[in-house]
Design a protein around this motif. Structure first.
Motif, short mmCIF file in Angstrom:
data_model
loop_
_atom_site.label_atom_id
_atom_site.label_comp_id
_atom_site.label_asym_id
_atom_site.label_seq_id
_atom_site.Cartn_x
_atom_site.Cartn_y
_atom_site.Cartn_z
N SER A 1 0.63 -1.25 -0.01
CA SER A 1 0.49 0.22 0.08
C SER A 1 1.11 1.34 -0.23
O SER A 1 0.24 2.16 0.04
N GLY A 2 1.91 0.94 0.74
CA GLY A 2 3.31 2.33 0.61
C GLY A 2 2.82 2.80 1.44
O GLY A 2 3.78 3.88 2.18
N ALA A 3 2.37 2.16 2.90
CA ALA A 3 2.16 2.96 4.13
C ALA A 3 3.27 2.16 4.82
O ALA A 3 3.39 1.22 5.10
N SER A 4 3.61 3.29 5.87
CA SER A 4 4.60 2.87 6.70
C SER A 4 4.57 3.80 8.39
O SER A 4 4.37 4.70 7.90
N HIS A 5 5.07 3.17 9.06
CA HIS A 5 5.07 4.23 10.60
C HIS A 5 5.93 4.05 11.16
O HIS A 5 7.03 3.59 10.82
N THR A 6 6.22 5.68 12.16
CA THR A 6 7.30 5.53 12.88
C THR A 6 7.79 4.26 13.67
O THR A 6 6.38 4.17 14.42
N CYS A 7 9.07 4.29 13.69
CA CYS A 7 9.12 3.16 14.68
C CYS A 7 9.71 3.76 15.93
O CYS A 7 9.37 4.97 16.40
N ARG A 8 7.72 2.68 16.72
CA ARG A 8 8.14 3.21 18.12
C ARG A 8 9.75 3.45 18.82
O ARG A 8 10.04 3.51 19.91
N ALA A 9 10.67 1.71 18.60
CA ALA A 9 11.96 2.22 19.75
C ALA A 9 12.76 2.82 19.74
O ALA A 9 13.62 2.60 20.98
N CYS A 10 12.85 3.23 17.91
CA CYS A 10 13.51 4.84 18.35
C CYS A 10 13.29 6.13 18.65
O CYS A 10 14.37 6.55 17.70
N ARG A 11 11.89 6.40 17.83
CA ARG A 11 11.55 6.78 17.95
C ARG A 11 11.61 7.69 16.29
O ARG A 11 11.97 8.83 16.06
N GLY A 12 11.63 7.56 14.82
CA GLY A 12 12.05 7.33 14.12
C GLY A 12 13.09 7.94 13.78
O GLY A 12 13.34 8.59 12.59
N SER A 13 14.21 7.95 14.86
CA SER A 13 15.91 7.83 14.25
C SER A 13 16.62 6.98 13.82
O SER A 13 17.43 7.52 13.15
N GLY A 14 16.26 5.09 14.02
CA GLY A 14 17.06 4.59 13.92
C GLY A 14 18.38 4.55 14.92
O GLY A 14 18.54 3.77 14.11
N ILE A 15 18.17 5.07 16.00
CA ILE A 15 19.25 4.91 16.78
C ILE A 15 18.45 4.81 17.88
O ILE A 15 18.08 5.57 18.02
N ARG A 16 18.85 3.96 18.74
CA ARG A 16 18.57 3.60 20.40
C ARG A 16 19.90 3.53 20.92
O ARG A 16 21.40 3.41 20.78
N VAL A 17 19.69 4.57 22.13
CA VAL A 17 20.51 4.75 23.12
C VAL A 17 20.89 3.76 24.25
O VAL A 17 19.77 3.69 24.87
N ALA A 18 21.62 3.12 24.56
CA ALA A 18 21.83 2.56 26.03
C ALA A 18 22.51 2.84 26.31
O ALA A 18 24.05 3.26 26.38
N TYR A 19 23.12 2.93 28.17
CA TYR A 19 23.40 3.25 29.28
C TYR A 19 24.12 1.69 30.10
O TYR A 19 23.34 0.86 29.92
N ARG A 20 25.24 2.03 30.44
CA ARG A 20 26.01 1.17 30.81
C ARG A 20 26.84 1.72 31.67
O ARG A 20 27.47 2.33 32.04
N GLN A 21 26.71 0.76 33.38
CA GLN A 21 26.97 1.06 34.51
C GLN A 21 28.77 0.16 34.57
O GLN A 21 29.17 -0.17 34.18
N LEU A 22 29.44 1.41 34.95
CA LEU A 22 30.81 1.08 34.64
C LEU A 22 31.16 1.09 36.06
O LEU A 22 32.04 0.01 36.77
N GLY A 23 31.37 1.11 36.97
CA GLY A 23 31.78 1.59 38.70
C GLY A 23 30.65 2.79 39.18
O GLY A 23 29.48 3.23 38.30
N PRO A 24 30.91 2.84 40.02
CA PRO A 24 29.97 3.62 41.74
C PRO A 24 29.63 5.12 40.43
O PRO A 24 31.40 5.57 40.83
#
Length: 306
Positions: free
Chosen positions: A12-35
């Motif tokens: 149909s030619g339809a598509s919707h914005t990705c909910r996981a990255c909110r349309g940016s195509g990039i996901r940001v993750a944080y990792r704890q290295l220490g206190p």
């Protein structure tokens, strides 16, 4: 190539914005290295493959499965000019709208054909088959052809010069010869070597202008070098009378004065065989026999008796 869905990826030619990255195509993750220490990591979104848009599974294009492109077999005609060398590169720039998904993409040579330029054969066209894709919103990459020179059974190449090896008999080395050299372009080169110009084992002779053509100047060529080996006749090729007659034709021998004295010994030359140790073993046994004889001789040193 572009899919029949015209790069929409859906029926149909339809598509919707990705909910996981909110349309940016990039996901940001944080990792704890220490206190009090953390690390921010950016990764491509796995839900939309970094495109920022998601297509419903039921609405995906059946041809490209939502990728918007299809693999295409592309045939390129590669002109290999005369005189080109090994590891020389031929570039197909990105304006050909070809994107190779990985370095060293698989390819296969279909066939070769000769091409003409300025009235003479100056290149060989090689048809090469590639599996490439024209990806949307991606700058097309380059296809680089790296030439690999196949070894020849007769000729060896060094730069623009060619080298071959030939074997001649002792008669040919002394009395001259005629020799035919079949070149790589099927031309026959008749080499005439006059009598009296002696060929020695390991001699190198040159045929000017019969080497490889210079790149971008095929009318200028390198040289063809011929390395000679001389085969000598067997030991019994002539009788004593014939050898004396042959000696009269050759340069005289060097003078030799036979030395005299008790320390002069006459020996014979034998054929050398590195696997045959009988001569060395016989000599070692002779030395051992001499040592035993010396040890039992009168006047030798005896052990003290207690």
């Amino acid at each position: 190539m572009v899919c029949e869905c015209h790069r929409k990826g859906s029926k149909s030619g339809a598509s919707h914005t990705c909910r996981a990255c909110r349309g940016s195509g990039i996901r940001v993750a944080y990792r704890q290295l220490g206190p009090g220490m953390s690390q921010q990591i950016q990764t491509r979104c796995g839900e939309c493959s970094g495109e920022g848009e998601v297509i419903n599974d039921k609405d995906r294009c059946t041809s490209c499965r939502g990728k918007k492109v299809q693999n295409q077999t592309k045939i390129l005609e590669v002109h290999v000019d005369k005189g080109m060398r090994e590891n020389q590169k031929i570039y197909f720039r990105g304006n050909h709208q070809l994107y190779c998904p990985r370095e060293g993409v698989d390819s296969s040579i279909l066939r070769r054909k000769k091409g003409t330029k300025h009235g003479s054969v100056s290149y060989v066209a090689v048809l090469v088959q590639f599996l490439c894709s024209d990806l949307p919103d991606v700058e097309p990459g380059d296809i680089i052809i790296v030439l690999q020179q196949k070894a020849h059974e007769t000729f060896q190449r060094q730069g623009d010069d060619l080298y071959i090896s030939r074997t001649v008999t002792l008669t040919e080395a002394l009395c001259g010869f005629n020799m035919l050299v079949t070149h790589m372009d099927s031309r026959g080169l008749v080499v005439r070597h006059p009598p009296g110009r002696i060929i020695k084992p390991g001699d190198m002779k040159c045929i000017v202008g019969e080497g490889m053509p210079h790149h971008r100047n095929p009318f200028e060529k390198g040289n063809l070098y011929v390395k000679f080996d001389v085969v000598f006749p067997s030991s019994s090729f002539a009788n004593e009378l014939q050898l004396k007659e042959l000696e009269l034709l050759l340069p005289p021998r060097g003078s030799f004065v036979m030395p005299t004295g008790e320390h002069v010994e006459e020996v014979d030359l034998q054929e050398y065989d590195r696997n045959d140790r009988s001569t060395s073993a016989t000599r070692n046994e002779a030395y051992a026999s001499d040592d035993e004889h010396t040890g039992s001789a009168p006047g030798g040193i005896q052990c003290a008796q207690q």
